[in-house]
Motif scaffolding. Sequence first.
Motif, mmCIF file in Angstrom:
data_model
loop_
_atom_site.group_PDB
_atom_site.id
_atom_site.type_symbol
_atom_site.label_atom_id
_atom_site.label_comp_id
_atom_site.label_asym_id
_atom_site.label_seq_id
_atom_site.Cartn_x
_atom_site.Cartn_y
_atom_site.Cartn_z
ATOM 1 N N ILE A 149 4.384 10.074 2.241
ATOM 2 C CA ILE A 149 5.690 10.179 2.443
ATOM 3 C C ILE A 149 6.268 9.050 3.179
ATOM 4 O O ILE A 149 5.634 8.708 4.348
ATOM 5 N N SER A 150 7.366 8.638 2.507
ATOM 6 C CA SER A 150 8.153 7.710 3.416
ATOM 7 C C SER A 150 9.391 8.183 3.815
ATOM 8 O O SER A 150 10.220 8.523 3.012
ATOM 9 N N ALA A 151 9.380 8.282 5.150
ATOM 10 C CA ALA A 151 10.490 9.009 5.540
ATOM 11 C C ALA A 151 11.661 7.968 5.893
ATOM 12 O O ALA A 151 11.694 6.922 5.796
ATOM 13 N N ALA A 152 12.973 8.733 6.123
ATOM 14 C CA ALA A 152 14.238 7.994 6.349
ATOM 15 C C ALA A 152 13.998 6.701 7.473
ATOM 16 O O ALA A 152 14.687 5.680 7.236
ATOM 17 N N ASP A 153 13.406 7.017 8.480
ATOM 18 C CA ASP A 153 13.316 6.064 9.363
ATOM 19 C C ASP A 153 11.983 4.810 9.192
ATOM 20 O O ASP A 153 11.905 3.992 10.054
ATOM 21 N N GLY A 154 11.625 4.982 7.947
ATOM 22 C CA GLY A 154 10.572 3.895 7.648
ATOM 23 C C GLY A 154 9.008 4.382 8.063
ATOM 24 O O GLY A 154 8.152 3.837 7.844
ATOM 25 N N THR A 155 8.934 5.619 8.832
ATOM 26 C CA THR A 155 7.596 6.248 8.993
ATOM 27 C C THR A 155 6.669 6.443 7.609
ATOM 28 O O THR A 155 7.551 6.983 6.644
ATOM 29 N N LEU A 156 5.671 6.260 7.504
ATOM 30 C CA LEU A 156 4.763 6.466 6.291
ATOM 31 C C LEU A 156 3.568 7.393 6.842
ATOM 32 O O LEU A 156 3.015 7.180 7.677
ATOM 33 N N THR A 157 3.637 8.467 6.113
ATOM 34 C CA THR A 157 2.253 9.467 6.458
ATOM 35 C C THR A 157 1.575 9.769 5.092
ATOM 36 O O THR A 157 2.174 9.750 3.944
ATOM 37 N N ARG A 158 0.285 9.802 5.217
ATOM 38 C CA ARG A 158 -0.669 10.077 4.250
ATOM 39 C C ARG A 158 -1.293 11.267 4.744
ATOM 40 O O ARG A 158 -1.802 11.607 5.818
ATOM 41 N N ALA A 314 10.223 -10.049 -8.311
ATOM 42 C CA ALA A 314 10.306 -8.667 -8.731
ATOM 43 C C ALA A 314 9.181 -7.695 -8.461
ATOM 44 O O ALA A 314 9.194 -6.465 -8.211
ATOM 45 N N ALA A 315 8.025 -8.230 -8.950
ATOM 46 C CA ALA A 315 6.835 -7.434 -8.809
ATOM 47 C C ALA A 315 6.675 -6.877 -7.313
ATOM 48 O O ALA A 315 6.238 -5.712 -7.130
ATOM 49 N N PHE A 316 6.755 -8.083 -6.561
ATOM 50 C CA PHE A 316 6.593 -7.762 -4.957
ATOM 51 C C PHE A 316 7.648 -6.505 -4.431
ATOM 52 O O PHE A 316 7.361 -5.703 -3.739
ATOM 53 N N ALA A 317 8.891 -6.654 -5.141
ATOM 54 C CA ALA A 317 9.961 -5.999 -4.509
ATOM 55 C C ALA A 317 9.448 -4.466 -4.864
ATOM 56 O O ALA A 317 9.652 -3.411 -4.263
ATOM 57 N N GLU A 318 8.814 -4.327 -6.382
ATOM 58 C CA GLU A 318 8.602 -2.857 -6.721
ATOM 59 C C GLU A 318 7.382 -2.251 -5.974
ATOM 60 O O GLU A 318 7.338 -1.130 -5.508
ATOM 61 N N LEU A 319 6.385 -3.266 -5.298
ATOM 62 C CA LEU A 319 5.570 -2.512 -4.337
ATOM 63 C C LEU A 319 5.981 -2.252 -3.061
ATOM 64 O O LEU A 319 5.522 -1.161 -2.591
ATOM 65 N N GLY A 320 7.056 -2.839 -2.595
ATOM 66 C CA GLY A 320 7.731 -2.416 -1.594
ATOM 67 C C GLY A 320 8.503 -1.043 -1.627
ATOM 68 O O GLY A 320 8.837 -0.609 -0.530
ATOM 69 N N GLU A 321 8.723 -0.686 -2.958
ATOM 70 C CA GLU A 321 9.600 0.537 -3.187
ATOM 71 C C GLU A 321 8.331 1.763 -3.141
ATOM 72 O O GLU A 321 8.952 3.048 -3.357
ATOM 73 N N SER A 322 7.307 1.307 -3.438
ATOM 74 C CA SER A 322 6.152 2.517 -3.490
ATOM 75 C C SER A 322 5.565 2.908 -2.301
ATOM 76 O O SER A 322 4.903 1.993 -1.348
ATOM 77 N N PRO A 323 5.817 4.206 -1.507
ATOM 78 C CA PRO A 323 5.298 4.461 -0.278
ATOM 79 C C PRO A 323 3.757 4.221 -0.235
ATOM 80 O O PRO A 323 3.406 3.520 0.747
ATOM 81 N N SER A 324 2.874 4.540 -1.297
ATOM 82 C CA SER A 324 1.299 4.393 -0.961
ATOM 83 C C SER A 324 1.190 2.590 -1.106
ATOM 84 O O SER A 324 0.362 2.481 -0.465
ATOM 85 N N HIS A 325 1.855 2.044 -1.876
ATOM 86 C CA HIS A 325 1.718 0.373 -1.967
ATOM 87 C C HIS A 325 1.877 -0.021 -0.580
ATOM 88 O O HIS A 325 1.552 -0.899 0.156
ATOM 89 N N LEU A 326 3.494 0.330 -0.178
ATOM 90 C CA LEU A 326 3.786 -0.264 1.124
ATOM 91 C C LEU A 326 2.733 0.093 2.385
ATOM 92 O O LEU A 326 2.695 -0.560 3.391
ATOM 93 N N LEU A 327 2.264 1.382 2.266
ATOM 94 C CA LEU A 327 1.242 2.007 3.296
ATOM 95 C C LEU A 327 0.053 0.857 3.252
ATOM 96 O O LEU A 327 -0.484 0.400 4.374
ATOM 97 N N THR A 328 -0.283 0.211 2.184
ATOM 98 C CA THR A 328 -1.691 -0.589 2.075
ATOM 99 C C THR A 328 -1.247 -1.839 2.651
ATOM 100 O O THR A 328 -1.959 -2.578 3.275
#
Length: 364
Positions: A149-158, A314-328
């Motif tokens: 879960i990627s919250a509005a404040d940028g917090t990522l939760t697994r 563009a590929a890296f931008a898509e990674l940043g849009e994905s909660p799981s990838h951003l978490l990694t």
Amino acid sequence: MRGAGPRQVTAASILLLLVLLWGPASVVADAGPTCSPDDALSNAAATLLLAGRSPDSRALVDAVRDAGSDAVLVHALFLPHDDAVVTHTWLTDLRSKADADLVCGEAQGSAGRLLIASARAGTLSPLTAASSVVRGTLASGFDHAELVISAADGTLTRLGIEPSMLKDGVPLAEDLPRPAKVQLLARGASGPRPIAQRMLPSAGPVDQAAHVDRRELASAATKEEGAHGEDEPDAGPRVLAQLGQLRKERQKPELRDNRLLAELARVHAHDVCQTGILAHEISPGQDPESRAREAGIKARLIGETIARAGDARAAFAELGESPSHLLTLLEPRFTDAGVGVARDASGRTCVVVLLAGWPRYVGR
């Protein structure tokens, strides 16, 4: 994809991006049992055709989300003329590379037909402002489910979950900042990957203008990079610099540029582009940990993200849009990273980011 302890090695989830192909024709009805109809994908196809222009990757993603689909693995084929053979060939090729059954949607306009297909490995039920739990399903052959879960404040939760929990409903934190992205991950035959995604709306007014601005800026950056072309020899260092900036902004430890990891990432990026299979395990058992071990590399933990788009930015931008990838990408225990970039036959760019915690070469 469960959390990794100090001695446990994990492979981060895979991002399977869009394949937008233009060619001769067909319809979902011609596909037979290869692809099951999906209303949301049909609505997305209709929206794109009504726009009267060729949809890029961002437009396709937005249309699928706006149509109410939770699909994350999406492919599209524009069909100016009916050709059942081409459609069947296209769908058969997709199915041979997919880790789950396909669902399809289509629409017809003055310019022709647009077919959208997705590998359906699981679902998430629609969420509303009043939602307090997340429900969904897993397809047969998928396990080790997680919610990121990627919250509005940028917090990522697994959250690691069992299929029964997903069916009954996973409670959301009462103080979760909304709107939030909710992504479902699971491990299949090709390794772990996101399989469904929903937006959890805010209970109050949403800053739609800011949302649209961010979307337009991302789209403009993608088009600008694609227009100038990607200098492949420099693409890896540029992605690594983007990763470094991202971690700096999020106050995460700096990563070392690791040549051993970069070489492994380049090999896998080449394999992804050559086979057309965006997966951690193109061959059974060849996950990131195994590939590192075969190359003589030991590490406390290993993670990998994969993307394919028009160019590396563009590929890296898509990674940043994905909660799981951003978490990694933001995992604080990683100390080293290597980036691999390759191009496929159609000119698209495959990017692999390989990360490790204190890797060392021990020999083969």
